[in-house]
Write an enzyme that holds these catalytic residues in place. Structure first.
Site, PDB file in Angstrom:
ATOM      1  N   GLU A   1     -23.715   6.868  58.826  1.00  0.00           N
ATOM      2  CA  GLU A   1     -24.702   7.042  57.730  1.00  0.00           C
ATOM      3  C   GLU A   1     -26.050   7.495  58.252  1.00  0.00           C
ATOM      4  O   GLU A   1     -27.064   7.176  57.709  1.00  0.00           O
ATOM      5  CB  GLU A   1     -24.651   5.954  57.013  1.00  0.00           C
ATOM      6  CG  GLU A   1     -23.570   5.396  56.209  1.00  0.00           C
ATOM      7  CD  GLU A   1     -23.701   4.593  55.164  1.00  0.00           C
ATOM      8  OE1 GLU A   1     -24.657   3.718  54.885  1.00  0.00           O
ATOM      9  OE2 GLU A   1     -22.490   4.376  54.291  1.00  0.00           O
TER      10      GLU A   1
ATOM     11  N   LYS B   1     -19.967   4.211  43.040  1.00  0.00           N
ATOM     12  CA  LYS B   1     -19.841   5.229  43.637  1.00  0.00           C
ATOM     13  C   LYS B   1     -18.834   6.063  42.716  1.00  0.00           C
ATOM     14  O   LYS B   1     -17.618   5.545  42.712  1.00  0.00           O
ATOM     15  CB  LYS B   1     -19.008   4.685  44.844  1.00  0.00           C
ATOM     16  CG  LYS B   1     -19.766   3.916  45.883  1.00  0.00           C
ATOM     17  CD  LYS B   1     -19.076   3.360  47.126  1.00  0.00           C
ATOM     18  CE  LYS B   1     -20.121   2.681  48.141  1.00  0.00           C
ATOM     19  NZ  LYS B   1     -19.323   1.822  48.936  1.00  0.00           N
TER      20      LYS B   1
HETATM   21  P1  PGA Z   1     -18.201   3.325  53.064  1.00  0.00           P
HETATM   22  O1  PGA Z   1     -19.213   2.042  53.054  1.00  0.00           O
HETATM   23  O2  PGA Z   1     -18.770   4.564  52.191  1.00  0.00           O
HETATM   24  O3  PGA Z   1     -17.665   3.467  54.266  1.00  0.00           O
HETATM   25  O4  PGA Z   1     -17.131   2.892  52.051  1.00  0.00           O
HETATM   26  C1  PGA Z   1     -20.341   1.880  52.186  1.00  0.00           C
HETATM   27  C2  PGA Z   1     -20.686   0.629  51.592  1.00  0.00           C
HETATM   28  O5  PGA Z   1     -19.854  -0.325  52.019  1.00  0.00           O
HETATM   29  O6  PGA Z   1     -21.481   0.520  50.939  1.00  0.00           O
HETATM   30 ZN    ZN Z   2     -20.948  -1.694  50.581  1.00  0.00          ZN
END
Ligand code: PGA
Ligand code: ZN
Length: 386
Positions: free
Chosen positions: A179, A302
């Site tokens: 990230e 998400k």
């Molecule tokens: P991920 O993690 O996109 O690798 O699932 C992001 C999060 O847990 O917020």
């Molecule tokens: Zn998370």
């Protein structure tokens, strides 16, 4: 009207296969890509092998041609019926259709007169499933004092750069993670001690994403670099203590993905944002379980966890009816699509969680800077605990 749909086998920031979708109408071409996670929740819409998803879609593509893009909800309902297509394809298709319907103005989906800009919630130091020494997955920065979105971005960038400089001096940085956050070589407490000195200088606050399911095994939460393992009560006390010591304003997934009652107990004790990511996976049914127990005051949204924008909006509506703060989030494997930036404005999100480091992260913040200057009457959203 949808005249054609093209699919491209592309890659995301982690080098994993990913899909770019294009929907062609008489108004032009509307494309999209979406991210994918590594620290994935159990209830997320499944992802498939990209090649298979593409092949399976091409066999049924005809069903989607001739539909008016204005019927994007119907388009989504057709996508939701497909059993052989994963989130890595349904999500960008759904975004493409909404882009066609709104003529690339997703931020204007609900035709608002003024826009509330979210605060960036920016990952500057990492561990957990994304690499690094800590079990805690993300050390997040909140530019609480910022009066404008451009100022907010400038603050998180300065903190991110200072973290690199100060941690490097002590040899505490082991690189950069998926990230774009710095990988700390130190344990949770030393990392927080150093980080809080930096954030104080910039007038920013700290948040944490524990992503605790990832290090919860057989009844215990494991912290190898602290040399500790905690049962549920000890984990509760540890989290509470961190909130008080470091004046945290935001805590995500501090307990495992089924610990609704622990979330509720913590929420009762503190006036900050306690949010659920793996707890809910942007699934309406999971959110209803959390609402019944008053488990969290915030929710990570998400779109790829839901698989379509219609389902994402259904999740958001339930959360909002129950006064939860909306946090629109990226994934650790990302693309340069800035859909979540536009979407965060459309749904009045309190935060946008999209990191700082790397083109695929900064493009999302830059998009909101651009909209801050282009849209009329922009203002920062109100958050009473900041
Ligand atoms: P991920 O993690 O996109 O690798 O699932 C992001 C999060 O847990 O917020
Ligand atoms: Zn998370």
């Amino acid at each position: 009207m949808i005249k054609d749909i093209n699919l491209f086998y592309f890659y995301n920031s982690r080098g994993e296969p990913s899909i770019k979708t294009e929907i062609l109408t008489e108004n032009g071409i509307f494309s999209a890509m979406c991210g994918t996670g590594k620290s994935r929740g159990k209830w997320e819409k499944k992802t498939f092998n990209v090649k298979n998803s593409i092949e399976n879609f091409l066999k049924i593509k005809k069903q989607f041609l001739g539909i008016s893009e204005k019927d994007w909800k119907y388009f989504d309902s057709l996508l939701e019926k497909q059993k052989n297509i994963g989130a890595e394809l349904t999500t960008p298709l759904s975004i493409s259709c909404l882009r066609a319907a709104t003529k690339n103005q997703i931020y204007n989906l609900f035709e608002k007169k003024s826009f509330n800009f979210p605060y960036p919630l920016s990952n500057v130091l990492g561990g957990g499933a994304h690499g690094g020494s800590t079990s805690i997955q993300e050390f997040l920065i909140i530019p609480s004092k910022a009066k404008s979105f451009p100022e907010a971005v400038s603050l998180v960038i300065n903190v991110w750069k200072s973290v690199q400089k100060e941690f490097k001096k002590k040899g505490f940085i082991a690189g950069r993670n998926d990230e774009g956050a710095w990988l700390t070589r130190e344990n949770e407490l030393k990392t927080l001690d150093m980080l809080s000195k930096i954030t104080e200088d910039f007038g920013c606050d700290i948040g944490l994403d524990f992503a605790a399911t990832q290090f919860y095994k057989h009844g215990f939460y494991y912290y190898p670099f602290l040399g500790k393992k905690f049962n549920s009560e000890q984990q509760f006390d540890f989290v509470l203590n961190l909130i008080k010591t470091y004046k945290l304003k935001y805590v995500e997934d501090p307990f495992h993905e089924n610990a609704f009652s622990s979330f509720s107990d913590l929420r009762k004790r503190v006036g900050i944002c306690i949010s659920g990511d793996d707890l809910y996976c942007t699934q309406p049914d999971r959110i209803k379980l959390g609402v019944a127990k008053s488990s969290t005051s915030g929710i990570i949204i998400k779109p790829d966890q839901a698989g379509t924008i219609s389902k994402t909006l259904e999740a958001i509506n339930i959360a909002k009816e129950n006064n939860m703060d909306i946090i629109v989030s990226h994934r650790s494997g990302e693309t340069c699509d800035y859909f979540i930036s536009d979407f965060s404005l459309a749904v009045d999100a309190k935060f946008i969680k999209c990191g700082v480091g790397g083109g695929e992260r900064i493009v999302k913040l830059n998009r909101l800077i651009e909209l801050w200057y282009k849209l009329e009457r922009p203002k920062m959203v109100k958050i009473n605990y900041l």
